[in-house]
Motif scaffolding. Structure first.
Motif, short mmCIF file in Angstrom:
data_model
loop_
_atom_site.label_atom_id
_atom_site.label_comp_id
_atom_site.label_asym_id
_atom_site.label_seq_id
_atom_site.Cartn_x
_atom_site.Cartn_y
_atom_site.Cartn_z
N ARG A 87 0.98 40.66 10.27
CA ARG A 87 1.89 39.53 10.05
C ARG A 87 3.30 40.06 9.81
O ARG A 87 3.50 41.03 9.07
CB ARG A 87 1.42 38.71 8.85
CG ARG A 87 2.15 37.39 8.68
CD ARG A 87 1.75 36.70 7.39
NE ARG A 87 0.33 36.41 7.29
CZ ARG A 87 -0.26 35.33 7.80
NH1 ARG A 87 0.47 34.43 8.46
NH2 ARG A 87 -1.56 35.15 7.65
N ASP A 88 4.29 39.41 10.40
CA ASP A 88 5.66 39.86 10.25
C ASP A 88 6.20 39.43 8.88
O ASP A 88 6.13 38.24 8.53
CB ASP A 88 6.54 39.27 11.35
CG ASP A 88 7.96 39.79 11.27
OD1 ASP A 88 8.14 41.01 11.30
OD2 ASP A 88 8.90 38.96 11.16
N PRO A 89 6.74 40.35 8.08
CA PRO A 89 7.26 39.98 6.75
C PRO A 89 8.58 39.24 6.80
O PRO A 89 8.97 38.60 5.82
CB PRO A 89 7.41 41.34 6.06
CG PRO A 89 7.63 42.31 7.17
CD PRO A 89 6.83 41.80 8.33
N VAL A 90 9.28 39.31 7.92
CA VAL A 90 10.55 38.58 8.07
C VAL A 90 10.28 37.13 8.45
O VAL A 90 10.83 36.20 7.86
CB VAL A 90 11.45 39.27 9.12
CG1 VAL A 90 12.74 38.48 9.30
CG2 VAL A 90 11.75 40.71 8.71
N ASP A 91 9.42 36.93 9.43
CA ASP A 91 9.02 35.60 9.86
C ASP A 91 7.50 35.53 9.83
O ASP A 91 6.83 35.87 10.81
CB ASP A 91 9.54 35.31 11.27
CG ASP A 91 9.18 33.91 11.76
OD1 ASP A 91 8.51 33.17 11.00
OD2 ASP A 91 9.57 33.56 12.88
N PRO A 92 6.91 35.12 8.71
CA PRO A 92 5.45 35.17 8.55
C PRO A 92 4.66 34.27 9.49
O PRO A 92 3.43 34.38 9.54
CB PRO A 92 5.25 34.73 7.08
CG PRO A 92 6.56 34.98 6.41
CD PRO A 92 7.60 34.73 7.45
N ASN A 93 5.33 33.41 10.24
CA ASN A 93 4.63 32.59 11.23
C ASN A 93 4.46 33.33 12.56
O ASN A 93 3.95 32.76 13.52
CB ASN A 93 5.38 31.28 11.47
CG ASN A 93 5.32 30.37 10.27
OD1 ASN A 93 4.29 30.27 9.60
ND2 ASN A 93 6.43 29.72 9.95
N THR A 94 4.90 34.57 12.61
CA THR A 94 4.75 35.41 13.80
C THR A 94 3.99 36.68 13.41
O THR A 94 3.82 36.98 12.21
CB THR A 94 6.11 35.80 14.40
OG1 THR A 94 6.78 36.74 13.51
CG2 THR A 94 7.00 34.56 14.57
N PHE A 95 3.51 37.40 14.40
CA PHE A 95 2.82 38.65 14.11
C PHE A 95 3.07 39.66 15.22
O PHE A 95 3.56 39.32 16.30
CB PHE A 95 1.31 38.44 13.88
CG PHE A 95 0.55 37.91 15.07
CD1 PHE A 95 -0.06 38.78 15.98
CD2 PHE A 95 0.38 36.55 15.26
CE1 PHE A 95 -0.78 38.30 17.06
CE2 PHE A 95 -0.35 36.05 16.33
CZ PHE A 95 -0.93 36.93 17.24
N TRP A 96 2.73 40.92 14.93
CA TRP A 96 2.89 42.03 15.86
C TRP A 96 1.52 42.46 16.35
O TRP A 96 0.55 42.46 15.59
CB TRP A 96 3.60 43.20 15.18
CG TRP A 96 5.00 42.88 14.76
CD1 TRP A 96 5.39 42.18 13.64
CD2 TRP A 96 6.20 43.25 15.43
NE1 TRP A 96 6.75 42.09 13.59
CE2 TRP A 96 7.28 42.74 14.68
CE3 TRP A 96 6.47 43.96 16.60
CZ2 TRP A 96 8.60 42.92 15.05
CZ3 TRP A 96 7.79 44.14 16.97
CH2 TRP A 96 8.85 43.62 16.21
N ILE A 97 1.45 42.83 17.61
CA ILE A 97 0.20 43.25 18.22
C ILE A 97 0.51 44.35 19.24
O ILE A 97 1.66 44.51 19.67
CB ILE A 97 -0.52 42.04 18.87
CG1 ILE A 97 -1.99 42.35 19.18
CG2 ILE A 97 0.23 41.54 20.10
CD1 ILE A 97 -2.83 41.12 19.50
#
Length: 302
Positions: A87-97
């Motif tokens: 989960r992205d800590p800047v924009d928690p509604n997005t994630f990295w994969i």
């Protein structure tokens, strides 16, 4: 098709009343944390805290890349299958994969792809990602606000044991890390490209550490990517040990199953986010010592 059939062993926070506040052996349950396994000095690897979410993002991506290096060394690769998300800590509604089709042993922090909840690539390495990976991980991150990372691989022993559609037995201290905290997702619907399949997998996991996906593989989750990665490698090894023990049982040997009281005590003392984060650090240190080129931000020349 019937709704997902789930043999669940979640209820991760339920400890039998018989061991509150101590077991029948007199072993007291203390506050959970890595301090329980560190003696004589402070724990060597506390989970770091960040004032700057952008710095936390870089740290997360480096640890994510490190997890892929560990998985490559352990042999969890299978073509383009397998994915880790954070989960992205800047924009928690997005994630990295991870990007599609890159060997785990080659991945660096800068290679990761940022996606939103609709599957749009919005940052990082703007290349294709695994469609099944998105379906599973997007559903998980939506369903579990407490989950910041998830790991799913087609590892050998996980795949083999998944064919039986049974949860792990508490046959070892390590298996107790999954006591009442893992499930079996028993409604395999084919490659998990459809959003519905991802949603059913997320529902099967519930509030636990992960699941055995029948006829598919393993998936684990965690507060940190380190926790999720350690739990994956531990679940894979527990599947291997389960298969060995089952084979010996078929030859006439009798397995001894750990009792609920002892398993619950071990789970309580060993399976918290601080301890599980620390348990991954030896593997990560080894990867850094062998080749630290995955540290794209702390070592930008790499």
């Amino acid at each position: 098709m019937s709704p997902a059939v789930t043999e669940t062993t979640t209820q991760s926070d339920q400890i039998p009343e018989s061991i509150k506040p101590a077991t029948s052996r007199g072993y007291a349950l203390t506050e959970r944390g890595v301090h329980n396994i560190s003696k004589g000095a402070p724990p060597p690897f506390p989970i770091p805290e960040f004032d700057d979410p952008y710095k936390k993002r870089e740290w997360l991506l480096e640890h994510m890349a490190g997890a892929f290096r560990v998985f490559a060394r352990k042999g969890y690769t299978e073509g383009s299958s397998g994915h880790i998300s954070v989960r992205d800590p800047v924009d928690p509604n997005t994630f990295w994969i991870n990007p599609l089709g890159i060997h785990f042993g080659l991945l660096k922090a800068k290679d990761m792809v940022q996606v939103d909840e609709d599957g749009n690539i919005i940052g990082g390495n703007r290349v294709a990602i695994n469609a099944a990976g998105f379906a599973i991980h997007s559903a998980l991150h939506k369903a579990r606000p407490d989950v910041n990372a998830a790991c799913h691989m087609h590892s050998v022993y996980g795949k083999a044991y998944s064919a039986f559609g049974k949860p792990l037995e508490m046959i070892s201290q390590d298996a107790c890390n999954f006591y009442k905290s893992h499930a079996v997702y028993a409604n395999f619907g084919g490659v998990a490209i459809e959003a519905k399949e991802g949603q059913e997998i997320a529902a099967a996991i519930g509030d636990g550490h992960g699941a055995i996906l029948q006829n598919h593989g393993l998936i684990t989750v965690g507060y940190t990517v380190d926790e999720a990665a350690y739990m994956f490698s531990l679940m894979e090894r527990c599947c291997e040990c389960q298969l060995l023990a089952d084979a010996a049982e078929n030859q006439g040997r009798k397995k001894q199953i750990i009792g609920d009281e002892e398993a619950a005590y071990t789970y309580h003392m060993n399976s918290d986010r601080e301890t599980l984060y620390m348990e991954f650090q030896p593997d990560l240190q080894w990867e850094i010592a062998q080749n630290d080129d995955f540290l794209s931000f702390s070592k930008p020349n790499k």
